[in-house]
Design a protein around this motif. Sequence first.
Motif, PDB file in Angstrom:
ATOM      1  N   GLU A   7       0.870  -1.172   0.000  1.00 54.63           N
ATOM      2  CA  GLU A   7       0.000   0.000   0.000  1.00 54.63           C
ATOM      3  C   GLU A   7       0.909   1.225   0.000  1.00 54.63           C
ATOM      4  OE1 GLU A   7      -2.531  -0.449   3.390  1.00 54.63           O
ATOM      5  OE2 GLU A   7      -3.413  -2.302   2.645  1.00 54.63           O
ATOM      6  N   GLU A   8       0.330   2.380   0.020  1.00 49.49           N
ATOM      7  CA  GLU A   8       1.129   3.612  -0.023  1.00 49.49           C
ATOM      8  C   GLU A   8       2.132   3.672   1.129  1.00 49.49           C
ATOM      9  OE1 GLU A   8       2.700   6.523  -1.929  1.00 49.49           O
ATOM     10  OE2 GLU A   8       0.978   5.447  -2.748  1.00 49.49           O
ATOM     11  N   CYS A   9       1.756   3.194   2.308  1.00 51.64           N
ATOM     12  CA  CYS A   9       2.626   3.290   3.489  1.00 51.64           C
ATOM     13  C   CYS A   9       3.885   2.420   3.398  1.00 51.64           C
ATOM     14  CB  CYS A   9       1.835   2.957   4.753  1.00 51.64           C
ATOM     15  SG  CYS A   9       1.228   1.257   4.816  1.00 51.64           S
ATOM     16  N   ASN A  10       3.873   1.374   2.572  1.00 53.81           N
ATOM     17  CA  ASN A  10       5.055   0.514   2.459  1.00 53.81           C
ATOM     18  C   ASN A  10       5.572   0.419   1.020  1.00 53.81           C
ATOM     19  OD1 ASN A  10       3.090  -1.127   1.352  1.00 53.81           O
ATOM     20  ND2 ASN A  10       3.286  -2.757   2.870  1.00 53.81           N
ATOM     21  N   ARG A  11       5.068   1.265   0.166  1.00 55.66           N
ATOM     22  CA  ARG A  11       5.474   1.258  -1.249  1.00 55.66           C
ATOM     23  C   ARG A  11       6.980   1.496  -1.411  1.00 55.66           C
ATOM     24  NH1 ARG A  11       2.788   2.018  -6.284  1.00 55.66           N
ATOM     25  NH2 ARG A  11       4.143   3.029  -7.806  1.00 55.66           N
ATOM     26  N   ALA A  12       7.573   2.354  -0.585  1.00 56.03           N
ATOM     27  CA  ALA A  12       9.008   2.640  -0.682  1.00 56.03           C
ATOM     28  C   ALA A  12       9.842   1.376  -0.442  1.00 56.03           C
ATOM     29  CB  ALA A  12       9.403   3.735   0.301  1.00 56.03           C
ATOM     30  N   ILE A  13       9.375   0.499   0.421  1.00 58.03           N
ATOM     31  CA  ILE A  13      10.093  -0.759   0.672  1.00 58.03           C
ATOM     32  C   ILE A  13      10.111  -1.596  -0.595  1.00 58.03           C
ATOM     33  CG2 ILE A  13      10.060  -2.921   1.990  1.00 58.03           C
ATOM     34  CD1 ILE A  13       8.793  -1.251   4.299  1.00 58.03           C
ATOM     35  N   ASP A  42       9.509  -2.680 -14.715  1.00 60.69           N
ATOM     36  CA  ASP A  42       8.644  -3.215 -15.760  1.00 60.69           C
ATOM     37  C   ASP A  42       7.188  -3.324 -15.335  1.00 60.69           C
ATOM     38  OD1 ASP A  42      10.629  -3.696 -17.784  1.00 60.69           O
ATOM     39  OD2 ASP A  42      11.364  -5.327 -16.532  1.00 60.69           O
ATOM     40  N   THR A  43       6.948  -3.500 -14.054  1.00 59.84           N
ATOM     41  CA  THR A  43       5.586  -3.712 -13.572  1.00 59.84           C
ATOM     42  C   THR A  43       5.131  -2.518 -12.749  1.00 59.84           C
ATOM     43  OG1 THR A  43       5.954  -6.096 -13.511  1.00 59.84           O
ATOM     44  CG2 THR A  43       4.096  -5.258 -12.245  1.00 59.84           C
ATOM     45  N   ASP A  44       4.011  -1.962 -13.136  1.00 58.58           N
ATOM     46  CA  ASP A  44       3.423  -0.850 -12.400  1.00 58.58           C
ATOM     47  C   ASP A  44       2.468  -1.424 -11.362  1.00 58.58           C
ATOM     48  OD1 ASP A  44       2.212   1.422 -11.432  1.00 58.58           O
ATOM     49  OD2 ASP A  44       1.314   2.011 -13.357  1.00 58.58           O
ATOM     50  N   ILE A  45       2.860  -1.403 -10.106  1.00 54.43           N
ATOM     51  CA  ILE A  45       2.008  -2.011  -9.081  1.00 54.43           C
ATOM     52  C   ILE A  45       0.783  -1.162  -8.768  1.00 54.43           C
ATOM     53  CG2 ILE A  45       3.876  -3.393  -8.093  1.00 54.43           C
ATOM     54  CD1 ILE A  45       3.939  -1.354  -5.760  1.00 54.43           C
ATOM     55  N   ALA A  46       0.691   0.021  -9.357  1.00 55.13           N
ATOM     56  CA  ALA A  46      -0.517   0.834  -9.212  1.00 55.13           C
ATOM     57  C   ALA A  46      -1.608   0.383 -10.191  1.00 55.13           C
ATOM     58  CB  ALA A  46      -0.202   2.310  -9.426  1.00 55.13           C
ATOM     59  N   ASP A  47      -1.239  -0.456 -11.153  1.00 54.53           N
ATOM     60  CA  ASP A  47      -2.198  -0.999 -12.119  1.00 54.53           C
ATOM     61  C   ASP A  47      -3.264  -1.796 -11.369  1.00 54.53           C
ATOM     62  OD1 ASP A  47      -3.501  -2.808 -13.942  1.00 54.53           O
ATOM     63  OD2 ASP A  47      -1.796  -2.704 -15.303  1.00 54.53           O
ATOM     64  N   SER A  48      -4.510  -1.591 -11.708  1.00 57.38           N
ATOM     65  CA  SER A  48      -5.604  -2.271 -11.008  1.00 57.38           C
ATOM     66  C   SER A  48      -5.580  -3.790 -11.196  1.00 57.38           C
ATOM     67  CB  SER A  48      -6.957  -1.713 -11.462  1.00 57.38           C
ATOM     68  OG  SER A  48      -7.143  -1.957 -12.848  1.00 57.38           O
ATOM     69  N   ASN A  49      -4.845  -4.284 -12.190  1.00 56.27           N
ATOM     70  CA  ASN A  49      -4.743  -5.729 -12.421  1.00 56.27           C
ATOM     71  C   ASN A  49      -3.544  -6.361 -11.710  1.00 56.27           C
ATOM     72  OD1 ASN A  49      -7.020  -5.830 -14.101  1.00 56.27           O
ATOM     73  ND2 ASN A  49      -5.813  -5.230 -15.873  1.00 56.27           N
ATOM     74  N   PHE A  53       2.932  -7.746  -3.012  1.00 54.42           N
ATOM     75  CA  PHE A  53       3.119  -8.165  -1.628  1.00 54.42           C
ATOM     76  C   PHE A  53       4.589  -8.069  -1.247  1.00 54.42           C
ATOM     77  CE2 PHE A  53      -0.266 -10.524  -3.667  1.00 54.42           C
ATOM     78  CZ  PHE A  53      -1.326 -10.352  -2.796  1.00 54.42           C
ATOM     79  N   ILE A  54       4.819  -7.769   0.025  1.00 57.35           N
ATOM     80  CA  ILE A  54       6.162  -7.833   0.589  1.00 57.35           C
ATOM     81  C   ILE A  54       6.192  -9.012   1.544  1.00 57.35           C
ATOM     82  CG2 ILE A  54       7.905  -6.680   2.018  1.00 57.35           C
ATOM     83  CD1 ILE A  54       6.706  -4.007   1.058  1.00 57.35           C
ATOM     84  N   CYS A  55       7.271  -9.762   1.489  1.00 50.99           N
ATOM     85  CA  CYS A  55       7.493 -10.888   2.391  1.00 50.99           C
ATOM     86  C   CYS A  55       8.486 -10.430   3.468  1.00 50.99           C
ATOM     87  CB  CYS A  55       8.075 -12.060   1.599  1.00 50.99           C
ATOM     88  SG  CYS A  55       8.569 -13.455   2.604  1.00 50.99           S
ATOM     89  N   TYR A  56       8.086 -10.562   4.723  1.00 52.03           N
ATOM     90  CA  TYR A  56       8.946 -10.205   5.855  1.00 52.03           C
ATOM     91  C   TYR A  56       9.394 -11.471   6.574  1.00 52.03           C
ATOM     92  CZ  TYR A  56       7.345  -5.352   5.503  1.00 52.03           C
ATOM     93  OH  TYR A  56       7.077  -4.077   5.071  1.00 52.03           O
ATOM     94  N   GLU A  57      10.618 -11.461   7.026  1.00 51.90           N
ATOM     95  CA  GLU A  57      11.141 -12.532   7.863  1.00 51.90           C
ATOM     96  C   GLU A  57      11.690 -11.877   9.121  1.00 51.90           C
ATOM     97  OE1 GLU A  57      11.983 -16.077   9.413  1.00 51.90           O
ATOM     98  OE2 GLU A  57      10.862 -15.805   7.564  1.00 51.90           O
TER      99      GLU A  57
END
Length: 154
Positions: A7-13, A42-49, A53-57
Amino acid sequence: MEIVAIEECNRAIYLNLAQAYEAEFSKLTEKKPLADGMFELDTDIADSNVSAFICYESGIPAGFAAIYSEFAECYEVAEFYIVPVFRKAKLGTQFAHTLWQRLPGNWTIKQITGADYATEFWRSAITMLPGLDLIEDKYEDEYWGEVTRQRFKC
């Protein structure tokens, strides 16, 4: 392992990890950084399609996935990356399996020519889940040219 939607809050990560991903693949894609030192993505994650996800360990961002889905229950892995230090622990396989369980349906995954390590990873991850009818072939992708492609349903 924790998986969090981007989401916007973690997009920088995501954007930081995506730079490492692009740099790692640049030897195959021959992409070069732009004048500001950043790679074009190459991929625009703002695209509605696209779902990303971010994976945290243990609270540390360890990788990301961007999943393209134009039709219900049809998914394609657009981007998938695990920081190298986390690969020995099979975090990528766990991440992929969790995504497939969360998003059941028909899946497609492609690897560009020369990414043999990625092809081996995907074959291994797919075959570790029993009951998936894997179809693998060579496919002419509009953007990447000839790719190795895996398709299966889960």
